[in-house]
Scaffold this motif. Structure first.
Motif, short mmCIF file in Angstrom:
data_model
loop_
_atom_site.label_atom_id
_atom_site.label_comp_id
_atom_site.label_asym_id
_atom_site.label_seq_id
_atom_site.Cartn_x
_atom_site.Cartn_y
_atom_site.Cartn_z
N ARG A 195 0.53 -1.18 0.02
CA ARG A 195 0.18 0.16 0.45
C ARG A 195 0.93 1.35 -0.43
O ARG A 195 0.55 2.62 0.37
CB ARG A 195 -0.73 0.34 0.58
N MET A 251 -1.14 4.15 -0.69
CA MET A 251 -2.04 5.09 0.20
C MET A 251 -1.19 6.26 0.90
O MET A 251 -2.29 7.15 1.35
CB MET A 251 -2.93 3.55 1.58
N GLU A 309 -2.08 9.41 0.33
CA GLU A 309 -1.93 10.49 2.16
C GLU A 309 -1.36 12.24 1.87
O GLU A 309 -1.27 12.97 2.03
CB GLU A 309 -1.64 9.75 3.52
N ASN A 346 -15.12 9.94 2.72
CA ASN A 346 -14.08 11.15 3.89
C ASN A 346 -13.35 11.83 2.44
O ASN A 346 -13.57 11.72 0.68
CB ASN A 346 -12.76 9.89 3.17
N LEU A 399 -10.28 12.14 0.90
CA LEU A 399 -9.43 10.86 -0.21
C LEU A 399 -10.88 11.58 -1.36
O LEU A 399 -10.09 11.46 -2.56
CB LEU A 399 -10.54 10.28 0.45
N ASP A 459 -11.23 -2.43 -5.24
CA ASP A 459 -9.84 -1.47 -4.30
C ASP A 459 -9.48 -2.63 -3.38
O ASP A 459 -9.86 -3.16 -2.66
CB ASP A 459 -10.36 -0.36 -3.26
N VAL A 489 -6.95 -0.40 0.12
CA VAL A 489 -6.90 1.03 0.71
C VAL A 489 -8.05 2.88 1.41
O VAL A 489 -7.68 3.51 2.14
CB VAL A 489 -6.36 2.08 -0.41
N ALA A 490 -9.41 2.40 0.45
CA ALA A 490 -9.77 3.14 0.68
C ALA A 490 -10.02 3.18 2.55
O ALA A 490 -11.11 4.22 3.61
CB ALA A 490 -11.49 3.03 -0.04
N ASP A 527 -9.27 1.30 5.16
CA ASP A 527 -8.50 1.59 6.06
C ASP A 527 -7.65 3.15 6.23
O ASP A 527 -7.55 3.77 6.90
CB ASP A 527 -7.10 0.74 5.72
N PHE A 528 -8.45 4.58 5.21
CA PHE A 528 -7.74 5.48 4.52
C PHE A 528 -8.07 6.55 6.13
O PHE A 528 -6.53 7.31 7.02
CB PHE A 528 -8.14 6.75 3.45
N TYR A 572 -6.00 6.05 9.13
CA TYR A 572 -4.60 6.28 8.89
C TYR A 572 -4.17 7.38 8.55
O TYR A 572 -3.64 7.33 9.33
CB TYR A 572 -4.32 5.53 7.58
N GLN A 573 -5.20 8.46 8.24
CA GLN A 573 -4.74 10.08 8.44
C GLN A 573 -4.73 9.83 10.23
O GLN A 573 -4.29 11.03 10.72
CB GLN A 573 -6.53 10.96 8.04
#
Ligand code: 26V
Length: 792
Positions: free
Chosen positions: A536, A539, A543, A696, A699, A730, A734-735, A737-738, A741-742
């Motif tokens: 990833r 990702m 970000e 989000n 994103l 996906d 990625v989406a 967990d985004f 993650y942020q």
């Protein structure tokens, strides 16, 4: 004294081995002379180790691996011999700079990534512990390709480390075996006789591997392929010179180049030949050695342990049975039992596309006798387990499944982290585990602290020695002794001063090589590893774009300055990974040239990430990105290197991250993302990506910017594929967990602003990483798989 001796030996080798006069010697010549002088000092412990193993009839370990990602050798050897300072001083007397010579050495890049580097760490740890061992691999003429970027795109060029003289190897032309391919099998007096249609010679090249403080040395034996007939004299005499050289060219092709694709198995004949070439040469060598001091093979498994580094060397199993049955007249069942007693198998991936399968047609054509033996192994297993499910058969759907073959041939099967081993049990080999309870175990990976701390980060290594005393390199649990100092402001200042100096060095190097200015006061946020969708990097770069966008929307705002560092190669045929590389480079170009951004965000992606670059970047990292989709990264080892060097991890509960977090403490680790079970559940929702993106704004904006061509104005549709995949396919979530993650990245920022808190967290990471020494991993293998003991 020693300095004088070493200086004289360097001069001696410069003159008599390299054939140069000091006045005319280049740094290459000096490096060769230094290497030979150091190598001389390994030879005695090397001979002594071999003698001791023989005399005491010790159990020996043979580590079979298609990859050994060694890196540079000179400095590592000097350090393990305790001669680094001596060599530095001796060379200074001769007007030479040790570091410059060491930096001039090409990497031995005989591996793709984690699996190959692990093999190299394990060789060094076996030598440090005094485990009598041998590594077997291939002496590739060309290691992993070199990576360049052309207009942001990866371009591969051949690697040619062997065009220079390789001072660490001893050619052993007398140690050569014939390796057969193709042909047919006949029955003669009730016995199978294989007459190969093609043969090549496997010829040995030995490298001594010396352990810490030079107390023990093992051998890494790499095989080079040679023709059985040098050239076709008849054709030559007829004037057909190219055709005359054909047999030689064909044979040498086998050890010509390392397969650079560690993402998908492809079923290519040359790869199968490489695998059998290595496995057969190794097994022939093992049996020859054994029979030099034993009457017959009936007790082989008491004296020999053979470890398969993934399934790539798995033909060692059928080859061992073939030699015992066809050449040594042993009963099949006995041969099977002895082979199982010898063999252990390590699994390094669950990704279905990387699991090796060979068509029965190819296997039957290239290795007709082995195909028969594989069927016998399969039949014997079916007989022993009459109600085994069809799904565990080795041969099914016209394919030979190398995972099942390896499992059935081994007495122990292991995964490489606690989480991964659990998944090996519960998913990949679920049915086989039920038939063979206890066979699957875990051995969590490790890294050698000699290379990854003492060599790579001498500033930190010296600080550690001053704080807790010498000798921790061979007893990494002693780093625990640093813990009390994590509350000592003086110690933390020095700890952070080392980090700052490492960052300044990287900053100078980045400026000189990439022409990008990065401030050593910014947070160095590092993701270095092969480029793969499951890891990833996408990702991370999305970000990064979100962060850039945030600064653009609020140019007067307060932001914690970051340098995003990427490093890594894509498999040449992996189109999606190559798009991600292109995107990172495009984002770097836009961000780094945006005057509104300044020092608040920089993106650097130095090309050709390799072991040497890792040694430079890792000690300079503040933040370690370990963000794979949970359940996909078997272990990771870069995660260990970074944390040991005082980087804090932002990571998912994947691979060894889980155990790293347990060791360093949850409060010193930035956790985010779904668990492996949640990932499985999430995928059941077919709209997972769309729902996450629609929830989000940041994103959605990022994907919109990409769709508009904001990072590729010369080709606005360049990233439509990426955007489309994000919305609709996906696979690595990625989406989903985004947002988390942020959230974790914001926590990283807050922690970084509190300099004292960050320093304490970083120091505690170093202090608590002792468990991840590869010495511990090797002791686990010795006890739980090999039944071997230290000879020291
Ligand atoms: C796979 C293949 C597929 C066939 C062609 C050539 C080739 C070469 C290498 C591989 C290896 C894939 C598995 C692998 O590299 N696993 C990594 O192993 C590391 C050491 O255990 C571990 O830390 C990483 O998480 C894991 O991805």
């Amino acid at each position: 004294m020693t300095q004088d001796n070493l200086r004289d030996d360097i001069l001696h080798h410069l003159k008599f081995t390299v054939g140069k006069d000091p006045g005319h010697a280049s740094s290459y010549d000096w490096r060769l002379a230094l290497s030979f002088a150091l190598r001389d000092r390994i030879v005695e412990p090397w001979f002594a180790s071999t003698r001791k193993t023989w005399k005491e009839d010790r159990k020996r370990v043979f580590y079979l691996s298609m990859e050994f990602l060694i890196g540079r050798i000179v400095e590592d050897a000097a350090i393990n011999l305790g001669l680094q300072d001596t060599a530095r001083a001796a060379l200074a007397e001769l007007g030479q700079d040790f570091d410059a010579l060491a930096d001039d050495e090409p990497d031995a890049a005989l591996g793709n990534g984690g699996l190959g580097r692990l093999a190299a760490c394990y060789m060094e740890s076996m030598a440090t512990i005094g485990c009598p061992g041998y590594g077997y691999g291939i002496r590739y003429e060309h290691g992993l390709f070199r990576q360049r970027f052309e207009a942001g795109r990866q371009v591969e060029t051949p690697e040619d480390w062997l065009t220079q003289r390789h001072p660490w190897e001893f050619e052993r032309p007398e140690c050569a075996y014939t390796i057969g391919f193709k042909g047919d099998v006949h029955e003669v007096d009730g016995r199978a006789v294989w007459t190969p249609g093609e043969t090549v010679i496997a010829s040995a090249y030995d490298m001594p591997v010396v352990g810490w403080q030079g107390r023990w040395a093992n051998t890494l034996r790499l095989w080079g392929a040679m023709p059985t007939t040098l050239f076709d004299l008849e054709r030559f005499n007829r004037g057909d010179f190219t055709a005359a050289a054909e047999p030689e060219t064909l044979a040498r092709t086998i050890s010509r180049v390392l397969y650079p694709d560690d993402t998908t198995y492809q079923g290519k004949e040359l790869r199968l030949k490489q695998e059998y070439f290595m496995a057969s040469a190794a097994i022939q060598d093992i049996l020859r050695r054994y029979l030099e001091s034993h009457e017959d093979l009936s007790q082989l498994d008491e004296h020999v342990a053979i470890q398969l580094n993934d399934t790539h060397p798995a033909l060692a199993g059928p080859e061992l049975i073939r030699l015992m049955v066809d050449e040594h007249a042993m009963e099949f069942d006995t041969a099977m039992r002895i082979a199982q007693g010898c063999l252990g198998y390590t699994n390094h991936t669950l990704l279905p596309e990387a699991l090796e399968r060979w068509s029965t047609w190819l296997m039957g054509t290239v290795l007709p006798r082995h195909m028969q033996i594989i069927e016998m192994i399969d039949a014997a297993h079916a007989t022993a387990h009459p109600d085994r499910p069809a799904s565990v058969a080795i041969v099914r759907g016209n394919e030979v499944h190398m995972g099942e073959l390896s499992f059935i041939m081994a007495h122990k099967v292991n995964g490489v982290s606690a989480l991964h081993s659990g998944l090996v049990k519960s998913t990949l080999f679920h049915e086989l585990d039920a038939l063979h309870p206890g066979r699957i175990i875990n051995v969590t990976n490790g890294i050698t602290p000699r290379r990854w701390l003492r060599l790579a980060n001498p500033g930190l290594a010296d600080l550690i020695s001053e704080t807790i005393g010498e000798g921790w390199e061979a007893d990494l649990d002693r780093l625990k002794g640093l813990e009390p100092h994590a509350d000592d402001a003086g110690f933390l200042d020095r700890f952070m001063a080392v980090k700052r100096a490492n960052k300044a060095a990287v900053s100078n190097w980045v400026s000189a090589t990439l022409g990008v200015t990065v401030s050593p006061d910014a947070m160095f946020d590092v993701q270095v590893k092969r480029i793969h969708e499951y890891k990833r990097q996408l990702m991370n770069v999305l970000e990064t774009i979100a962060q850039w966008h945030e600064i653009k929307k609020n140019p007067g705002g307060d932001f914690v300055p970051r340098v995003k560092v990427f490093g890594g190669k894509s498999a040449p045929g992996y189109a999606v990974a190559k798009e991600i590389i292109h995107l990172i480079n495009d984002v770097a170009r836009v961000v780094n040239n945006d005057p509104e951004i300044g020092d608040r965000l920089k993106v650097v992606y130095p090309p050709n990430y390799n072991v040497s670059m890792a040694e430079t970047l890792i000690p300079a990292a503040d933040l370690s990105e370990q963000i794979s989709t949970a359940g996909k990264e078997a272990s990771g080892t870069g995660n260990m290197k970074l944390s040991l060097n005082g980087a804090l991890t932002i990571g998912t509960l994947d691979g060894a991250n889980v155990e790293i977090r347990e060791h360093v403490g949850a409060e010193n680790f930035f956790l985010f993302g779904m668990t492996a079970e949640e990932v499985v559940q999430r995928r059941k929702n077919v709209n997972h990506a769309r729902m996450a993106i629609e929830a989000n704004d940041a994103l959605r904006d990022v994907l919109q910017l990409l769709a508009e061509g904001r990072f590729s104005p010369e080709q606005p549709d360049r990233y439509h594929g990426i955007v489309d995949r994000m919305w609709h396919h996906d696979h690595y979530l990625v989406a989903s967990d985004f947002a988390d993650y942020q959230r974790a990245q914001a926590e990283v920022d807050a922690a970084f602003l509190d300099r004292d808190r960050w320093a304490r967290m970083a120091a505690l990471n170093t202090a608590r990483m002792g468990f991840f020494s590869s010495d511990r991993s090797i002791r686990d293998y010795m006890r739980d798989v090999w039944g071997a003991e230290s000879a020291l």
